[in-house]
Design a protein around this motif. Structure first.
Motif, mmCIF file in Angstrom:
data_model
loop_
_atom_site.group_PDB
_atom_site.id
_atom_site.type_symbol
_atom_site.label_atom_id
_atom_site.label_comp_id
_atom_site.label_asym_id
_atom_site.label_seq_id
_atom_site.Cartn_x
_atom_site.Cartn_y
_atom_site.Cartn_z
ATOM 1 N N MET A 20 127.613 35.572 8.988
ATOM 2 C CA MET A 20 126.898 36.836 8.864
ATOM 3 C C MET A 20 125.472 36.706 9.383
ATOM 4 N N ARG A 21 124.806 37.824 9.501
ATOM 5 C CA ARG A 21 123.425 37.808 9.975
ATOM 6 C C ARG A 21 122.501 37.462 8.817
ATOM 7 N N ILE A 22 122.189 36.205 8.728
ATOM 8 C CA ILE A 22 121.279 35.724 7.688
ATOM 9 C C ILE A 22 120.524 34.528 8.255
ATOM 10 N N THR A 23 119.248 34.478 8.027
ATOM 11 C CA THR A 23 118.440 33.402 8.595
ATOM 12 C C THR A 23 118.461 32.174 7.700
ATOM 13 N N HIS A 24 118.022 31.059 8.262
ATOM 14 C CA HIS A 24 117.903 29.827 7.476
ATOM 15 C C HIS A 24 116.881 30.012 6.367
ATOM 16 N N LEU A 25 115.858 30.811 6.618
ATOM 17 C CA LEU A 25 114.855 31.068 5.585
ATOM 18 C C LEU A 25 115.473 31.819 4.407
ATOM 19 N N ASP A 26 116.348 32.786 4.711
ATOM 20 C CA ASP A 26 117.040 33.514 3.658
ATOM 21 C C ASP A 26 117.917 32.577 2.823
ATOM 22 N N ALA B 22 134.959 37.597 1.540
ATOM 23 C CA ALA B 22 133.969 38.499 0.942
ATOM 24 C C ALA B 22 133.145 39.201 2.010
ATOM 25 N N ILE B 23 132.831 38.482 3.067
ATOM 26 C CA ILE B 23 132.048 39.064 4.163
ATOM 27 C C ILE B 23 132.908 40.013 4.995
ATOM 28 N N VAL C 71 130.144 41.066 0.599
ATOM 29 C CA VAL C 71 128.884 40.360 0.867
ATOM 30 C C VAL C 71 128.395 40.810 2.233
ATOM 31 N N TYR C 72 127.188 41.372 2.280
ATOM 32 C CA TYR C 72 126.690 41.915 3.542
ATOM 33 C C TYR C 72 125.183 41.717 3.753
ATOM 34 N N ASP C 73 124.480 41.192 2.738
ATOM 35 C CA ASP C 73 123.048 40.923 2.898
ATOM 36 C C ASP C 73 122.633 39.792 1.955
ATOM 37 N N ARG C 74 121.334 39.512 1.924
ATOM 38 C CA ARG C 74 120.849 38.382 1.140
ATOM 39 C C ARG C 74 121.148 38.551 -0.348
ATOM 40 N N GLN C 75 120.957 39.751 -0.874
ATOM 41 C CA GLN C 75 121.141 39.976 -2.300
ATOM 42 C C GLN C 75 122.599 39.836 -2.719
ATOM 43 N N THR C 76 123.516 40.414 -1.934
ATOM 44 C CA THR C 76 124.933 40.303 -2.288
ATOM 45 C C THR C 76 125.436 38.872 -2.104
ATOM 46 N N LEU C 77 124.869 38.151 -1.147
ATOM 47 C CA LEU C 77 125.235 36.743 -0.977
ATOM 48 C C LEU C 77 124.783 35.931 -2.184
ATOM 49 N N GLY D 193 126.341 21.381 -4.536
ATOM 50 C CA GLY D 193 127.432 21.354 -3.568
ATOM 51 C C GLY D 193 128.134 22.696 -3.453
ATOM 52 N N VAL D 194 128.356 23.358 -4.585
ATOM 53 C CA VAL D 194 128.990 24.681 -4.574
ATOM 54 C C VAL D 194 128.118 25.681 -3.816
ATOM 55 N N ALA D 195 126.834 25.700 -4.153
ATOM 56 C CA ALA D 195 125.911 26.645 -3.519
ATOM 57 C C ALA D 195 125.803 26.398 -2.017
ATOM 58 N N MET D 196 125.666 25.145 -1.619
ATOM 59 C CA MET D 196 125.486 24.839 -0.204
ATOM 60 C C MET D 196 126.753 25.076 0.612
ATOM 61 N N THR D 197 127.914 24.869 0.013
ATOM 62 C CA THR D 197 129.165 25.153 0.721
ATOM 63 C C THR D 197 129.227 26.618 1.112
ATOM 64 N N ILE D 198 128.858 27.489 0.180
ATOM 65 C CA ILE D 198 128.886 28.929 0.443
ATOM 66 C C ILE D 198 127.795 29.336 1.423
ATOM 67 N N LEU D 199 126.589 28.839 1.205
ATOM 68 C CA LEU D 199 125.470 29.220 2.067
ATOM 69 C C LEU D 199 125.660 28.716 3.498
ATOM 70 N N SER D 200 126.189 27.525 3.638
ATOM 71 C CA SER D 200 126.427 26.978 4.977
ATOM 72 C C SER D 200 127.481 27.799 5.709
ATOM 73 N N ALA D 201 128.524 28.203 4.983
ATOM 74 C CA ALA D 201 129.560 29.028 5.588
ATOM 75 C C ALA D 201 128.997 30.397 5.972
ATOM 76 N N ALA D 202 128.219 30.985 5.066
ATOM 77 C CA ALA D 202 127.643 32.309 5.326
ATOM 78 C C ALA D 202 126.734 32.293 6.544
ATOM 79 N N GLN D 203 126.071 31.168 6.756
ATOM 80 C CA GLN D 203 125.175 31.039 7.902
ATOM 81 C C GLN D 203 125.930 31.227 9.218
ATOM 82 N N ARG D 204 127.199 30.894 9.216
ATOM 83 C CA ARG D 204 128.016 31.000 10.427
ATOM 84 C C ARG D 204 128.829 32.291 10.471
#
Length: 233
Positions: free
Chosen positions: A176-182, A36-37, A42-48, A163-174
Motif C-alpha cells: 500500500m501507499r505508506i512511507t517508511h516514516l509512517d 485486509a488491504i 486497511v487503507y491508511d496509517r490509522q487503519t494499519l 516480530g508480529v508488528a514488523m511482519t505486518i508493517l514490512s508486508a504493508a510497505q510493499r
C-alpha cells in the motif's frame, strides 16, 4: 560473568533473534494484512495501526501464552510438556495458512538453533518434528531457544510482539501507499503498548489460550482463494 557483561550479551541476543530479517521465513507471510488491504479494510496509517494492534492482541492471548509456558517448562526440566503445549497451539489456529505459518517458521527456527548451538535439546526437538510427533510451532520453538539463551519472559515477549508488528508493517510497505516514516511511527506507537500485551499474556491461564479474532480469521479465509497473492497469508 559480570552483570554488565551478561546484560550486554542478552541485548546482543535480543538484537540477533529479534531481527526482522532472521532467516525463518517471516518475510513470506503478511499475517492477513494482504487481504485486509485488498478488501479495503486497511487503507491508511490509522487503519494499519488498528490492524497491527488487533494482531498483537491475538498474539498476546495465544502464542505469547504458549511461549511463557514453554519457557517455564524448560526451566523446570519438563521437556515432555512441550509436546502438549505444541498441540494446544496448533489446535487454536483456525485457518490453514496460520497453521502453515507457525509450522514452517517453527521448524526453520529449530534448524537454525541446532546449527548455531550444540545443545542436545534442539536435536531432540527437531527429531520430534521430523518424526511427526509434534508440529513444532513457532512459539514453542521460540520459547525453547529463549530458555537456552537464558533470556527472561519480558525479553521474550518483547521479541515476539516486535516480530508480529514488523511482519505486518514490512508486508504493508510493499502492498500500500505508506512511507517508511509512517511505518516507524506506527511501530513507535504500538511498542508503547507492549507492556499491556505482556501483562495480558502473563495473566492468561493455559486453558484460556485462544487465537479467536473474527476479522483476521475471515481475511485469512478470503486470502486462500485470492487470484493474486504476494504472500502466503
Amino acid at each position: 560473568m559480570q552483570e554488565s557483561s551478561h546484560r550486554l550479551l542478552n541485548i546482543a541476543r535480543i538484537l540477533q533473534f529479534g531481527d526482522s530479517v532472521l532467516p525463518v521465513g517471516a518475510f513470506t507471510f503478511s499475517c492477513g494484512v494482504e487481504s485486509a488491504i485488498s478488501c479495503g479494510i486497511v487503507y491508511d496509517r490509522q487503519t494499519l495501526k488498528q490492524y497491527v494492534c488487533t494482531a498483537l492482541l491475538q498474539a498476546a492471548k495465544c502464542d505469547a501464552v504458549a511461549q511463557i509456558q514453554t519457557l517455564r517448562a524448560c526451566r523446570s526440566n519438563r521437556l515432555n510438556d512441550l509436546i502438549s503445549i505444541d498441540k494446544d497451539v496448533i489446535s487454536r489456529k483456525l485457518s490453514p495458512e496460520s497453521r502453515v505459518m507457525t509450522q514452517r517458521m517453527g521448524k526453520k527456527l529449530t534448524e537454525l538453533s541446532t546449527a548455531i548451538y550444540h545443545d542436545p535439546v534442539f536435536n531432540w526437538w527437531l527429531e520430534q518434528i521430523r518424526q511427526g510427533t509434534v508440529i513444532g510451532t513457532y512459539p514453542v520453538s521460540h520459547g525453547l531457544l529463549m530458555s537456552h539463551l537464558d533470556l527472561d519472559e519480558d525479553a521474550m515477549l518483547a521479541m515476539h510482539f516486535y516480530g508480529v508488528a514488523m511482519t505486518i508493517l514490512s508486508a504493508a510497505q510493499r502492498l500500500m501507499r505508506i512511507t517508511h516514516l509512517d511505518s516507524q511511527k506506527i511501530l513507535a506507537e504500538v511498542t508503547s503498548l507492549f507492556p499491556d500485551y505482556a501483562e495480558m499474556a502473563l495473566n492468561t491461564r493455559p486453558e484460556e489460550m485462544s487465537s479467536f479474532s473474527p476479522v483476521i480469521d475471515i481475511l485469512a479465509a478470503v486470502h486462500v482463494d485470492a487470484h493474486v497473492r504476494l504472500f502466503m497469508n
